[in-house]
Scaffold this motif. Structure first.
Motif, PDB file in Angstrom:
ATOM      1  N   ALA A  77       1.194   7.092  -6.517  1.00 29.94           N
ATOM      2  CA  ALA A  77       0.107   8.047  -6.754  1.00 29.94           C
ATOM      3  C   ALA A  77       0.587   9.466  -6.461  1.00 29.94           C
ATOM      4  O   ALA A  77       0.264  10.410  -7.189  1.00 29.94           O
ATOM      5  CB  ALA A  77      -1.104   7.695  -5.896  1.00 29.94           C
ATOM      6  N   GLY A  78       1.384   9.645  -5.405  1.00 30.49           N
ATOM      7  CA  GLY A  78       1.936  10.960  -5.076  1.00 30.49           C
ATOM      8  C   GLY A  78       2.893  11.447  -6.150  1.00 30.49           C
ATOM      9  O   GLY A  78       2.915  12.627  -6.498  1.00 30.49           O
ATOM     10  N   ASN A 122       0.829  -1.202   0.000  1.00 31.32           N
ATOM     11  CA  ASN A 122       0.000   0.000   0.000  1.00 31.32           C
ATOM     12  C   ASN A 122       0.865   1.254   0.000  1.00 31.32           C
ATOM     13  O   ASN A 122       0.528   2.255  -0.633  1.00 31.32           O
ATOM     14  CB  ASN A 122      -0.929   0.009   1.219  1.00 31.32           C
ATOM     15  CG  ASN A 122      -2.078  -0.961   1.060  1.00 31.32           C
ATOM     16  OD1 ASN A 122      -2.403  -1.333  -0.060  1.00 31.32           O
ATOM     17  ND2 ASN A 122      -2.679  -1.354   2.175  1.00 31.32           N
ATOM     18  N   ASN A 123       1.985   1.195   0.705  1.00 28.25           N
ATOM     19  CA  ASN A 123       2.889   2.338   0.782  1.00 28.25           C
ATOM     20  C   ASN A 123       3.500   2.629  -0.587  1.00 28.25           C
ATOM     21  O   ASN A 123       3.636   3.777  -0.993  1.00 28.25           O
ATOM     22  CB  ASN A 123       3.974   2.073   1.812  1.00 28.25           C
ATOM     23  CG  ASN A 123       4.717   3.336   2.187  1.00 28.25           C
ATOM     24  OD1 ASN A 123       4.275   4.429   1.877  1.00 28.25           O
ATOM     25  ND2 ASN A 123       5.850   3.179   2.851  1.00 28.25           N
ATOM     26  N   SER A 124       3.863   1.604  -1.332  1.00 27.08           N
ATOM     27  CA  SER A 124       4.424   1.822  -2.662  1.00 27.08           C
ATOM     28  C   SER A 124       3.367   2.350  -3.622  1.00 27.08           C
ATOM     29  O   SER A 124       3.658   3.179  -4.475  1.00 27.08           O
ATOM     30  CB  SER A 124       5.061   0.543  -3.200  1.00 27.08           C
ATOM     31  OG  SER A 124       4.072  -0.426  -3.459  1.00 27.08           O
ATOM     32  N   ARG A 125       2.112   1.919  -3.490  1.00 26.93           N
ATOM     33  CA  ARG A 125       1.032   2.455  -4.332  1.00 26.93           C
ATOM     34  C   ARG A 125       0.778   3.920  -4.008  1.00 26.93           C
ATOM     35  O   ARG A 125       0.547   4.725  -4.895  1.00 26.93           O
ATOM     36  CB  ARG A 125      -0.253   1.645  -4.113  1.00 26.93           C
ATOM     37  CG  ARG A 125      -0.259   0.319  -4.761  1.00 26.93           C
ATOM     38  CD  ARG A 125      -1.597  -0.337  -4.597  1.00 26.93           C
ATOM     39  NE  ARG A 125      -1.447  -1.775  -4.658  1.00 26.93           N
ATOM     40  CZ  ARG A 125      -2.225  -2.644  -4.072  1.00 26.93           C
ATOM     41  NH1 ARG A 125      -3.250  -2.243  -3.343  1.00 26.93           N
ATOM     42  NH2 ARG A 125      -2.016  -3.930  -4.201  1.00 26.93           N
ATOM     43  N   LYS A 144       4.007  15.043 -10.583  1.00 30.09           N
ATOM     44  CA  LYS A 144       4.350  15.181 -12.003  1.00 30.09           C
ATOM     45  C   LYS A 144       3.269  15.965 -12.744  1.00 30.09           C
ATOM     46  O   LYS A 144       3.566  16.847 -13.553  1.00 30.09           O
ATOM     47  CB  LYS A 144       4.537  13.800 -12.621  1.00 30.09           C
ATOM     48  CG  LYS A 144       5.171  13.792 -13.969  1.00 30.09           C
ATOM     49  CD  LYS A 144       5.435  12.357 -14.434  1.00 30.09           C
ATOM     50  CE  LYS A 144       6.250  12.332 -15.689  1.00 30.09           C
ATOM     51  NZ  LYS A 144       6.506  10.957 -16.136  1.00 30.09           N
ATOM     52  N   PHE A 145       2.003  15.675 -12.457  1.00 26.54           N
ATOM     53  CA  PHE A 145       0.893  16.392 -13.097  1.00 26.54           C
ATOM     54  C   PHE A 145       0.907  17.869 -12.710  1.00 26.54           C
ATOM     55  O   PHE A 145       0.738  18.744 -13.569  1.00 26.54           O
ATOM     56  CB  PHE A 145      -0.446  15.756 -12.705  1.00 26.54           C
ATOM     57  CG  PHE A 145      -1.630  16.509 -13.235  1.00 26.54           C
ATOM     58  CD1 PHE A 145      -1.973  16.441 -14.575  1.00 26.54           C
ATOM     59  CD2 PHE A 145      -2.391  17.315 -12.396  1.00 26.54           C
ATOM     60  CE1 PHE A 145      -3.058  17.138 -15.070  1.00 26.54           C
ATOM     61  CE2 PHE A 145      -3.469  18.024 -12.883  1.00 26.54           C
ATOM     62  CZ  PHE A 145      -3.809  17.932 -14.226  1.00 26.54           C
ATOM     63  N   ILE A 146       1.133  18.153 -11.426  1.00 26.04           N
ATOM     64  CA  ILE A 146       1.182  19.548 -10.968  1.00 26.04           C
ATOM     65  C   ILE A 146       2.361  20.268 -11.623  1.00 26.04           C
ATOM     66  O   ILE A 146       2.236  21.412 -12.066  1.00 26.04           O
ATOM     67  CB  ILE A 146       1.261  19.605  -9.426  1.00 26.04           C
ATOM     68  CG1 ILE A 146      -0.075  19.157  -8.826  1.00 26.04           C
ATOM     69  CG2 ILE A 146       1.616  21.008  -8.950  1.00 26.04           C
ATOM     70  CD1 ILE A 146      -0.043  18.983  -7.321  1.00 26.04           C
ATOM     71  N   TRP A 147       3.516  19.610 -11.730  1.00 28.72           N
ATOM     72  CA  TRP A 147       4.689  20.212 -12.359  1.00 28.72           C
ATOM     73  C   TRP A 147       4.415  20.524 -13.834  1.00 28.72           C
ATOM     74  O   TRP A 147       4.723  21.610 -14.309  1.00 28.72           O
ATOM     75  CB  TRP A 147       5.893  19.290 -12.215  1.00 28.72           C
ATOM     76  CG  TRP A 147       7.105  19.798 -12.939  1.00 28.72           C
ATOM     77  CD1 TRP A 147       7.671  19.282 -14.041  1.00 28.72           C
ATOM     78  CD2 TRP A 147       7.864  20.951 -12.603  1.00 28.72           C
ATOM     79  NE1 TRP A 147       8.746  20.021 -14.430  1.00 28.72           N
ATOM     80  CE2 TRP A 147       8.888  21.070 -13.555  1.00 28.72           C
ATOM     81  CE3 TRP A 147       7.777  21.901 -11.599  1.00 28.72           C
ATOM     82  CZ2 TRP A 147       9.815  22.092 -13.524  1.00 28.72           C
ATOM     83  CZ3 TRP A 147       8.717  22.919 -11.577  1.00 28.72           C
ATOM     84  CH2 TRP A 147       9.713  23.014 -12.524  1.00 28.72           C
TER      85      TRP A 147
END
Length: 111
Positions: free
Chosen positions: A18-19, A11-14, A24-27
């Motif tokens: 996602a983060g 779950n931590n890697s997912r 990347k999208f915000i950048w």
């Protein structure tokens, strides 16, 4: 280790994936907004520069015509310092002749 430790890692890697996608999208969004603003500013300034260049060309043309007329006036003033030229103007414009000189009039000069 307990039985939930493997799931927590999964779950931590997912969550980190996602983060990373979100960052990347915000950048990309920030970069796209910046380039949009830069493009808009470039075209707005290009239009302003074109208008100013046109005004400059008109003013240069006006300056050239003023300089030309100034040179013509300076030439006329220098000619007015010559007594012979002043005498010619007096004869031509004001019909003033020295004593003893008779004007010769032709049909063309009376028009």
């Amino acid at each position: 280790m307990n039985r939930f430790s493997a799931e927590e890692k999964n779950n931590n890697s997912r969550a980190s994936a996602a983060g990373a996608k979100r960052r990347k999208f915000i950048w990309i969004l920030v970069v796209a907004v910046f380039f949009g603003w830069a493009g808009f500013t470039f075209f707005a300034q290009s239009a302003a520069i074109a208008d100013k260049s046109e005004q400059l060309a008109k003013k240069k043309q006006s300056s050239e015509s003023v300089t030309e007329s100034l040179n013509q006036l300076k030439y006329e003033v220098s000619r007015l310092n010559d007594d012979e030229y002043v005498g010619q103007l007096a004869r031509k414009r004001y019909n003033m002749y020295p004593q003893g000189e008779l004007p010769i009039r032709t049909e063309q000069s009376e028009q």
